[in-house]
Design a protein around this motif. Structure first.
Motif, PDB file in Angstrom:
ATOM      1  N   ARG A  25       0.904  -1.274  -0.061  1.00  0.00           N
ATOM      2  CA  ARG A  25       0.019   0.141  -0.131  1.00  0.00           C
ATOM      3  C   ARG A  25       0.774   1.144  -0.042  1.00  0.00           C
ATOM      4  N   ARG A  26       1.942   1.229   0.755  1.00  0.00           N
ATOM      5  CA  ARG A  26       2.723   2.638   1.044  1.00  0.00           C
ATOM      6  C   ARG A  26       3.433   2.726  -0.243  1.00  0.00           C
ATOM      7  N   PHE A  27       4.261   1.476  -0.973  1.00  0.00           N
ATOM      8  CA  PHE A  27       4.704   1.670  -2.310  1.00  0.00           C
ATOM      9  C   PHE A  27       4.102   2.038  -3.237  1.00  0.00           C
ATOM     10  N   LEU A  28       2.602   1.432  -3.591  1.00  0.00           N
ATOM     11  CA  LEU A  28       1.771   1.936  -4.558  1.00  0.00           C
ATOM     12  C   LEU A  28       1.239   3.161  -4.400  1.00  0.00           C
ATOM     13  N   THR A  29       1.189   3.718  -3.223  1.00  0.00           N
ATOM     14  CA  THR A  29       0.547   5.190  -2.809  1.00  0.00           C
ATOM     15  C   THR A  29       1.763   6.204  -3.555  1.00  0.00           C
ATOM     16  N   MET A  30       3.095   5.886  -3.109  1.00  0.00           N
ATOM     17  CA  MET A  30       3.901   6.710  -3.622  1.00  0.00           C
ATOM     18  C   MET A  30       4.066   6.522  -5.094  1.00  0.00           C
ATOM     19  N   LEU A  31       4.002   5.562  -5.797  1.00  0.00           N
ATOM     20  CA  LEU A  31       4.111   5.335  -7.027  1.00  0.00           C
ATOM     21  C   LEU A  31       2.941   6.246  -7.880  1.00  0.00           C
ATOM     22  N   ARG A  32       1.670   6.079  -7.309  1.00  0.00           N
ATOM     23  CA  ARG A  32       0.625   6.871  -8.011  1.00  0.00           C
ATOM     24  C   ARG A  32       0.749   8.277  -7.719  1.00  0.00           C
ATOM     25  N   SER A  33       1.264   8.742  -6.562  1.00  0.00           N
ATOM     26  CA  SER A  33       1.526  10.112  -6.223  1.00  0.00           C
ATOM     27  C   SER A  33       2.553  10.631  -7.104  1.00  0.00           C
ATOM     28  N   ASP A  34       3.817   9.878  -7.315  1.00  0.00           N
ATOM     29  CA  ASP A  34       4.760  10.412  -8.139  1.00  0.00           C
ATOM     30  C   ASP A  34       4.359  10.457  -9.625  1.00  0.00           C
ATOM     31  N   ALA A  35       3.582   9.576  -9.944  1.00  0.00           N
ATOM     32  CA  ALA A  35       3.062   9.405 -11.642  1.00  0.00           C
ATOM     33  C   ALA A  35       2.281  10.278 -11.954  1.00  0.00           C
ATOM     34  N   GLY A  36       1.207  10.948 -10.823  1.00  0.00           N
ATOM     35  CA  GLY A  36       0.420  11.808 -11.209  1.00  0.00           C
ATOM     36  C   GLY A  36      -0.816  11.169 -11.892  1.00  0.00           C
ATOM     37  N   SER A  37      -1.789  11.940 -11.945  1.00  0.00           N
ATOM     38  CA  SER A  37      -3.079  11.604 -12.483  1.00  0.00           C
ATOM     39  C   SER A  37      -3.472  12.086 -14.176  1.00  0.00           C
ATOM     40  N   ASP A  38      -2.504  12.707 -14.532  1.00  0.00           N
ATOM     41  CA  ASP A  38      -2.792  13.241 -15.667  1.00  0.00           C
ATOM     42  C   ASP A  38      -1.987  12.266 -16.816  1.00  0.00           C
ATOM     43  N   LEU A  39      -2.471  11.160 -16.903  1.00  0.00           N
ATOM     44  CA  LEU A  39      -1.676  10.007 -17.625  1.00  0.00           C
ATOM     45  C   LEU A  39      -2.467   9.683 -18.978  1.00  0.00           C
ATOM     46  N   ASP A  40      -1.892   9.923 -20.013  1.00  0.00           N
ATOM     47  CA  ASP A  40      -2.504   9.347 -21.431  1.00  0.00           C
ATOM     48  C   ASP A  40      -1.858   8.103 -21.999  1.00  0.00           C
ATOM     49  N   LEU A  41      -2.623   7.052 -22.348  1.00  0.00           N
ATOM     50  CA  LEU A  41      -1.616   6.049 -22.909  1.00  0.00           C
ATOM     51  C   LEU A  41      -1.189   6.592 -24.068  1.00  0.00           C
ATOM     52  N   ASP A  42      -1.780   7.052 -24.998  1.00  0.00           N
ATOM     53  CA  ASP A  42      -1.022   7.381 -26.306  1.00  0.00           C
ATOM     54  C   ASP A  42       0.212   8.393 -26.091  1.00  0.00           C
ATOM     55  N   ARG A  43       0.165   9.222 -25.150  1.00  0.00           N
ATOM     56  CA  ARG A  43       1.349  10.104 -24.870  1.00  0.00           C
ATOM     57  C   ARG A  43       2.362   9.151 -24.345  1.00  0.00           C
ATOM     58  N   GLU A  44       1.922   8.172 -23.546  1.00  0.00           N
ATOM     59  CA  GLU A  44       3.104   7.373 -23.034  1.00  0.00           C
ATOM     60  C   GLU A  44       3.857   6.556 -23.828  1.00  0.00           C
ATOM     61  N   LEU A  45       2.921   5.974 -24.717  1.00  0.00           N
ATOM     62  CA  LEU A  45       3.412   4.947 -25.860  1.00  0.00           C
ATOM     63  C   LEU A  45       4.228   5.862 -26.750  1.00  0.00           C
ATOM     64  N   ASP A  46       3.992   7.072 -27.064  1.00  0.00           N
ATOM     65  CA  ASP A  46       4.846   7.717 -28.055  1.00  0.00           C
ATOM     66  C   ASP A  46       5.862   8.279 -27.335  1.00  0.00           C
ATOM     67  N   ALA A  47       6.102   8.462 -26.034  1.00  0.00           N
ATOM     68  CA  ALA A  47       7.422   8.861 -25.442  1.00  0.00           C
ATOM     69  C   ALA A  47       8.325   7.603 -25.521  1.00  0.00           C
ATOM     70  N   LEU A  48       7.742   6.527 -25.414  1.00  0.00           N
ATOM     71  CA  LEU A  48       8.644   5.276 -25.443  1.00  0.00           C
ATOM     72  C   LEU A  48       9.219   5.182 -26.626  1.00  0.00           C
ATOM     73  N   LEU A  49       8.649   5.604 -27.585  1.00  0.00           N
ATOM     74  CA  LEU A  49       9.173   5.457 -29.127  1.00  0.00           C
ATOM     75  C   LEU A  49       9.991   6.576 -29.579  1.00  0.00           C
ATOM     76  N   THR A  50      10.149   7.483 -28.720  1.00  0.00           N
ATOM     77  CA  THR A  50      10.580   9.009 -29.036  1.00  0.00           C
ATOM     78  C   THR A  50      12.226   8.671 -28.677  1.00  0.00           C
ATOM     79  N   VAL A  51      13.077   8.834 -29.727  1.00  0.00           N
ATOM     80  CA  VAL A  51      14.633   8.933 -29.558  1.00  0.00           C
ATOM     81  C   VAL A  51      14.954  10.201 -29.007  1.00  0.00           C
ATOM     82  N   PRO A  52      15.678  10.401 -28.052  1.00  0.00           N
ATOM     83  CA  PRO A  52      16.093  11.425 -27.651  1.00  0.00           C
ATOM     84  C   PRO A  52      17.121  11.854 -28.209  1.00  0.00           C
ATOM     85  N   ASP A  53      17.394  13.364 -28.359  1.00  0.00           N
ATOM     86  CA  ASP A  53      18.544  13.856 -28.890  1.00  0.00           C
ATOM     87  C   ASP A  53      19.885  13.502 -28.387  1.00  0.00           C
ATOM     88  N   GLU A  54      19.807  13.547 -26.979  1.00  0.00           N
ATOM     89  CA  GLU A  54      21.030  12.896 -26.410  1.00  0.00           C
ATOM     90  C   GLU A  54      20.600  11.863 -25.271  1.00  0.00           C
TER      91      GLU A  54
END
Length: 340
Positions: free
Chosen positions: A79-108
């Motif tokens: 419970r404590r671990f999951l509460t921390m993860l959810r708090s740190d992740a925030g509530s404004d999560l969008d699946l398409d945005r998360e998947l796009d971020a995984l596929l984005t190659v950083p400049d550095e």
């Protein structure tokens, strides 16, 4: 395979380990209010509880696995671990945005694999091997809990990925076995969880997250998101590791592990993203937020682990907790066997 209990690192883990030294049903500790969700003490206690669902420990009563008192304690840690993860992740999560971020190659690329490719020394490579051994000794095992919780195309695709992870029916190609071979090829100890007492809370948190998502049906979406994040990001990082190890003239067994992931995970990315997540989005749209959370939480914990390790390496310090097998000039700091 020897399965040795870890060393305690605080009041909570000491209490759990003391309980496991007796018969199932012996008194278990309570979780102190001061036990924070990012502490190594909490994560060692939680990892020890989870280990009972994997290979367990030599000399520990197997009835502890489903002991109600220990499960109650584990539930509070989760419970404590999951509460921390959810708090740190925030509530404004969008699946398409998360998947796009995984596929984005950083400049550095500022991650560990990029560091090792560009300027990593043998001692740093071996330290990285030690850290990741805690995960790879159980590689793919937590995802197997997702199989009975999926249906149709998502289940079939996830099983196809798992089949590869477990060697396609060949024991010598199981990825856990390949990692043990990697350790041996690097002149390290390949025994199950041998380096557990040397890794920081950051690594334990990543492995505990995998078990947490796998063991709870209500977190199956997060488990799929985590698995997808691993498979989508693995191939580019593994390619960097192949180049790093070739530069250092590492043993072929060490290179083989990462070369296998370059090839296999490029296929797994498509299966996880299009078949598993694609099918779940259509069949269970209510899981979108949970899948996005699993992806985001994985990135958070991996970034924190990388920051911890790289900060110490850039200062010329060991990233491991034990003084003996780490740092420049240590036992880890010797050329690889194939270096000319």
């Amino acid at each position: 395979m020897r399965r040795v209990l870890p060393q305690p690192c605080g009041e909570l883990s000491a209490g759990v380990l003391a309980a496991l030294g007796g018969r199932a049903g012996s008194a278990v500790p309570t979780v102190p209010d001061r036990a924070t969700a990012d502490s190594r003490d909490l994560h060692m206690a939680l990892h020890t509880c989870y280990a009972l669902h994997y290979a367990g420990f030599d000399g520990v009563d197997e009835d502890w696995e489903w002991n109600p008192q220990l499960l109650c304690l584990r539930s509070e840690l989760e419970r404590r671990f999951l509460t921390m993860l959810r708090s740190d992740a925030g509530s404004d999560l969008d699946l398409d945005r998360e998947l796009d971020a995984l596929l984005t190659v950083p400049d550095e690329d500022t991650g560990i694999a990029a560091f090792l490719e560009e300027r990593g020394e043998p001692w740093q490579v071996r330290e990285y091997f030690a850290h990741r051994s805690i995960l790879h000794h159980q590689e793919a095992d937590p995802y197997a809990w997702l199989i009975p919780r999926l249906r149709g195309r998502a289940k079939a695709a996830l099983v196809a990925v798992e089949f590869d992870e477990f060697g396609g029916g060949h024991a010598d190609r199981i990825h856990q076995r390949l990692y043990a071979d990697l350790l041996a090829g690097a002149g390290m100890n390949s025994a199950y969880l041998f380096y557990l007492d040397a890794v920081p809370a950051h690594m334990l948190a990543i492995v505990n997250m995998m078990s947490l998502f796998g063991l709870h049906r209500g977190l199956r979406g997060a488990g799929v998101g985590h698995f997808a994040a691993v498979e989508i990001t693995s191939s580019p990082a593994s390619r960097r590791m192949v180049r790093a190890l070739e530069r250092l003239h590492a043993d072929p067994a060490s290179i083989r592990f990462y070369r296998e992931h370059v090839e296999a995970d490029a296929v797994h990315e498509q299966l996880m993203r299009r078949e598993v997540i694609g099918d779940l989005r259509a069949a269970e749209p209510e899981l979108r937020a949970s899948i996005a959370f699993g992806i985001h939480a994985t990135g958070l914990l991996e970034d924190r682990f990388a920051e911890y390790v790289l900060t110490r390496w850039r200062d010329g310090r060991t990233s491991l907790l034990s003084a003996e097998p780490a740092g420049e000039g240590s036992e880890f700091d010797r050329p690889f066997a194939n270096e000319q």
